[in-house]
Design a protein around this motif. Structure first.
Motif, PDB file in Angstrom:
ATOM      1  N   MET A 131       0.837  -1.203   0.000  1.00  0.00           N
ATOM      2  CA  MET A 131       0.000   0.000   0.000  1.00  0.00           C
ATOM      3  C   MET A 131       0.869   1.248   0.000  1.00  0.00           C
ATOM      4  SD  MET A 131      -1.077  -0.292   3.995  1.00  0.00           S
ATOM      5  CE  MET A 131      -1.204  -2.044   3.799  1.00  0.00           C
ATOM      6  N   VAL A 132       0.256   2.374  -0.235  1.00  0.00           N
ATOM      7  CA  VAL A 132       0.913   3.664  -0.100  1.00  0.00           C
ATOM      8  C   VAL A 132       0.881   4.036   1.375  1.00  0.00           C
ATOM      9  CG1 VAL A 132       0.770   6.117  -0.690  1.00  0.00           C
ATOM     10  CG2 VAL A 132       0.209   4.393  -2.409  1.00  0.00           C
ATOM     11  N   GLY A 133       1.986   4.504   1.911  1.00  0.00           N
ATOM     12  CA  GLY A 133       2.013   4.869   3.320  1.00  0.00           C
ATOM     13  C   GLY A 133       3.392   5.285   3.772  1.00  0.00           C
ATOM     14  N   THR A 134       3.593   5.289   5.081  1.00  0.00           N
ATOM     15  CA  THR A 134       4.865   5.664   5.686  1.00  0.00           C
ATOM     16  C   THR A 134       5.519   4.418   6.257  1.00  0.00           C
ATOM     17  OG1 THR A 134       3.941   7.821   6.254  1.00  0.00           O
ATOM     18  CG2 THR A 134       5.983   7.186   7.354  1.00  0.00           C
ATOM     19  N   PHE A 135       6.807   4.217   5.912  1.00  0.00           N
ATOM     20  CA  PHE A 135       7.573   3.054   6.344  1.00  0.00           C
ATOM     21  C   PHE A 135       8.143   3.296   7.736  1.00  0.00           C
ATOM     22  CE2 PHE A 135      11.767   1.125   6.871  1.00  0.00           C
ATOM     23  CZ  PHE A 135      11.538  -0.195   6.560  1.00  0.00           C
ATOM     24  N   TYR A 136       7.943   2.341   8.630  1.00  0.00           N
ATOM     25  CA  TYR A 136       8.552   2.391   9.959  1.00  0.00           C
ATOM     26  C   TYR A 136       9.298   1.084  10.196  1.00  0.00           C
ATOM     27  CZ  TYR A 136       5.694   6.491  10.785  1.00  0.00           C
ATOM     28  OH  TYR A 136       5.109   7.728  10.687  1.00  0.00           O
ATOM     29  N   ALA A 137      10.561   1.183  10.583  1.00  0.00           N
ATOM     30  CA  ALA A 137      11.418   0.014  10.776  1.00  0.00           C
ATOM     31  C   ALA A 137      11.245  -0.612  12.153  1.00  0.00           C
ATOM     32  CB  ALA A 137      12.881   0.409  10.561  1.00  0.00           C
ATOM     33  N   SER A 138      10.595   0.094  13.086  1.00  0.00           N
ATOM     34  CA  SER A 138      10.425  -0.427  14.444  1.00  0.00           C
ATOM     35  C   SER A 138       9.002  -0.155  14.926  1.00  0.00           C
ATOM     36  CB  SER A 138      11.436   0.234  15.387  1.00  0.00           C
ATOM     37  OG  SER A 138      11.244   1.627  15.433  1.00  0.00           O
ATOM     38  N   PRO A 139       8.564  -0.896  15.957  1.00  0.00           N
ATOM     39  CA  PRO A 139       7.185  -0.720  16.431  1.00  0.00           C
ATOM     40  C   PRO A 139       6.956   0.617  17.132  1.00  0.00           C
ATOM     41  CG  PRO A 139       8.323  -2.377  17.743  1.00  0.00           C
ATOM     42  CD  PRO A 139       9.243  -2.003  16.619  1.00  0.00           C
ATOM     43  N   THR A 140       7.974   1.171  17.773  1.00  0.00           N
ATOM     44  CA  THR A 140       7.902   2.485  18.418  1.00  0.00           C
ATOM     45  C   THR A 140       9.212   3.219  18.147  1.00  0.00           C
ATOM     46  OG1 THR A 140       8.797   1.681  20.518  1.00  0.00           O
ATOM     47  CG2 THR A 140       6.386   1.642  20.277  1.00  0.00           C
ATOM     48  N   PRO A 141       9.223   4.536  18.252  1.00  0.00           N
ATOM     49  CA  PRO A 141      10.448   5.294  17.964  1.00  0.00           C
ATOM     50  C   PRO A 141      11.659   4.895  18.823  1.00  0.00           C
ATOM     51  CG  PRO A 141       8.580   6.770  18.050  1.00  0.00           C
ATOM     52  CD  PRO A 141       8.090   5.428  18.502  1.00  0.00           C
ATOM     53  N   ASP A 142      11.429   4.466  20.060  1.00  0.00           N
ATOM     54  CA  ASP A 142      12.548   4.123  20.936  1.00  0.00           C
ATOM     55  C   ASP A 142      12.885   2.630  20.936  1.00  0.00           C
ATOM     56  OD1 ASP A 142      10.113   3.642  22.142  1.00  0.00           O
ATOM     57  OD2 ASP A 142      10.841   4.008  24.167  1.00  0.00           O
ATOM     58  N   ALA A 143      12.169   1.822  20.170  1.00  0.00           N
ATOM     59  CA  ALA A 143      12.416   0.366  20.107  1.00  0.00           C
ATOM     60  C   ALA A 143      13.439   0.047  19.016  1.00  0.00           C
ATOM     61  CB  ALA A 143      11.122  -0.378  19.828  1.00  0.00           C
ATOM     62  N   ASP A 144      14.044  -1.142  19.104  1.00  0.00           N
ATOM     63  CA  ASP A 144      14.960  -1.614  18.074  1.00  0.00           C
ATOM     64  C   ASP A 144      14.184  -1.910  16.796  1.00  0.00           C
ATOM     65  OD1 ASP A 144      17.163  -1.496  19.769  1.00  0.00           O
ATOM     66  OD2 ASP A 144      16.925  -3.573  20.432  1.00  0.00           O
ATOM     67  N   ASN A 145      14.886  -1.858  15.653  1.00  0.00           N
ATOM     68  CA  ASN A 145      14.270  -2.189  14.369  1.00  0.00           C
ATOM     69  C   ASN A 145      13.852  -3.655  14.354  1.00  0.00           C
ATOM     70  OD1 ASN A 145      14.848   0.392  13.621  1.00  0.00           O
ATOM     71  ND2 ASN A 145      16.432  -0.134  12.150  1.00  0.00           N
ATOM     72  N   TYR A 146      12.802  -3.954  13.591  1.00  0.00           N
ATOM     73  CA  TYR A 146      12.360  -5.334  13.464  1.00  0.00           C
ATOM     74  C   TYR A 146      13.493  -6.203  12.911  1.00  0.00           C
ATOM     75  CZ  TYR A 146       7.434  -4.119  14.250  1.00  0.00           C
ATOM     76  OH  TYR A 146       6.246  -3.702  14.788  1.00  0.00           O
ATOM     77  N   VAL A 147      14.129  -5.728  11.837  1.00  0.00           N
ATOM     78  CA  VAL A 147      15.223  -6.472  11.214  1.00  0.00           C
ATOM     79  C   VAL A 147      16.318  -5.514  10.760  1.00  0.00           C
ATOM     80  CG1 VAL A 147      13.772  -8.380  10.383  1.00  0.00           C
ATOM     81  CG2 VAL A 147      14.128  -6.402   8.923  1.00  0.00           C
ATOM     82  N   LYS A 148      17.496  -6.081  10.555  1.00  0.00           N
ATOM     83  CA  LYS A 148      18.604  -5.327   9.955  1.00  0.00           C
ATOM     84  C   LYS A 148      19.274  -6.241   8.944  1.00  0.00           C
ATOM     85  CE  LYS A 148      21.733  -6.304  13.835  1.00  0.00           C
ATOM     86  NZ  LYS A 148      20.880  -7.213  14.550  1.00  0.00           N
ATOM     87  N   ALA A 149      20.138  -5.692   8.107  1.00  0.00           N
ATOM     88  CA  ALA A 149      20.834  -6.492   7.101  1.00  0.00           C
ATOM     89  C   ALA A 149      21.599  -7.615   7.798  1.00  0.00           C
ATOM     90  CB  ALA A 149      21.782  -5.624   6.290  1.00  0.00           C
ATOM     91  N   GLY A 150      21.470  -8.820   7.261  1.00  0.00           N
ATOM     92  CA  GLY A 150      22.136  -9.986   7.832  1.00  0.00           C
ATOM     93  C   GLY A 150      21.248 -10.824   8.727  1.00  0.00           C
ATOM     94  N   ASP A 151      20.095 -10.302   9.138  1.00  0.00           N
ATOM     95  CA  ASP A 151      19.171 -11.060   9.992  1.00  0.00           C
ATOM     96  C   ASP A 151      18.474 -12.156   9.196  1.00  0.00           C
ATOM     97  OD1 ASP A 151      19.786  -9.429  12.107  1.00  0.00           O
ATOM     98  OD2 ASP A 151      17.825  -8.429  12.196  1.00  0.00           O
ATOM     99  N   ARG A 152      18.226 -13.281   9.855  1.00  0.00           N
ATOM    100  CA  ARG A 152      17.455 -14.379   9.267  1.00  0.00           C
ATOM    101  C   ARG A 152      15.976 -14.144   9.609  1.00  0.00           C
ATOM    102  NH1 ARG A 152      20.310 -17.218   6.165  1.00  0.00           N
ATOM    103  NH2 ARG A 152      22.368 -17.904   6.775  1.00  0.00           N
ATOM    104  N   VAL A 153      15.123 -14.393   8.619  1.00  0.00           N
ATOM    105  CA  VAL A 153      13.684 -14.224   8.822  1.00  0.00           C
ATOM    106  C   VAL A 153      12.950 -15.451   8.319  1.00  0.00           C
ATOM    107  CG1 VAL A 153      13.679 -11.698   8.701  1.00  0.00           C
ATOM    108  CG2 VAL A 153      13.434 -13.009   6.603  1.00  0.00           C
TER     109      VAL A 153
END
Length: 170
Positions: A99-121
């Motif tokens: 969808m069109v929208g705003t991308f957020y890498a973490s659930p809250t501004p002070d939380a760690d990102n869901y994933v980073k380069a090199g992470d297994r998913v």
């Protein structure tokens, strides 16, 4: 007001149809969708005040450049050409925005990102959130593998179908 699922259906229908532009207005809300089939995106922002929102024009490459017009409604994201990294291989899976929208890498501004380069998913791992119309939609990896690259920045506006992540499938 339309629900997110209804908007998704509209996007699919417009995408599969032969129309190039679709506008829907109801109760002061406006949805505008444009396809970029065989057009060049040109923007001219020279004489537009910075406080105003400039809309990007889609025109065939053979036509002269139009001047941008000022739009009073919600701001539209400026479409930019994204240079694909040289390391992009055909065997990498692209996780795209539904969808069109705003991308957020973490659930809250002070939380760690869901994933980073090199992470297994795994295919049901949450990799980011795309916020659309005050609704926060969790985006899943879709495949088992390793995150190779994150293609967008936190807080960036994203388009429908825009690649967000590159994943090396297992």
């Amino acid at each position: 007001m339309l629900k997110v699922q209804e908007i998704r259906e509209l996007i699919k229908l417009v995408d599969q149809s032969s129309i190039d532009e679709f506008v829907y207005e109801i109760d002061g809300s406006k949805i505008q969708m444009k396809k970029n089939s065989q057009t060049t995106i040109v923007s001219q922002l020279a004489s537009v005040p910075q406080a105003a929102n400039a809309a990007v024009q889609s025109v065939p490459a053979a036509q002269p450049v139009p001047t941008a017009h000022v739009q009073e409604a919600a701001p539209e994201p400026v479409k930019a050409t994204v240079n694909e990294p040289a390391a992009v291989q055909s065997n990498l899976h692209k996780i795209t925005s539904p969808m069109v929208g705003t991308f957020y890498a973490s659930p809250t501004p002070d939380a760690d990102n869901y994933v980073k380069a090199g992470d297994r998913v795994s295919k049901d791992s949450i990799v980011c959130i795309v916020e659309a119309m005050k609704l926060f939609n969790e985006i899943e990896a879709e495949v088992d593998g390793e995150i190779v690259e994150i293609l967008v920045k936190n807080g960036q506006l994203v388009e429908y179908g825009q690649p967000l992540f590159l994943v090396k499938p297992e």
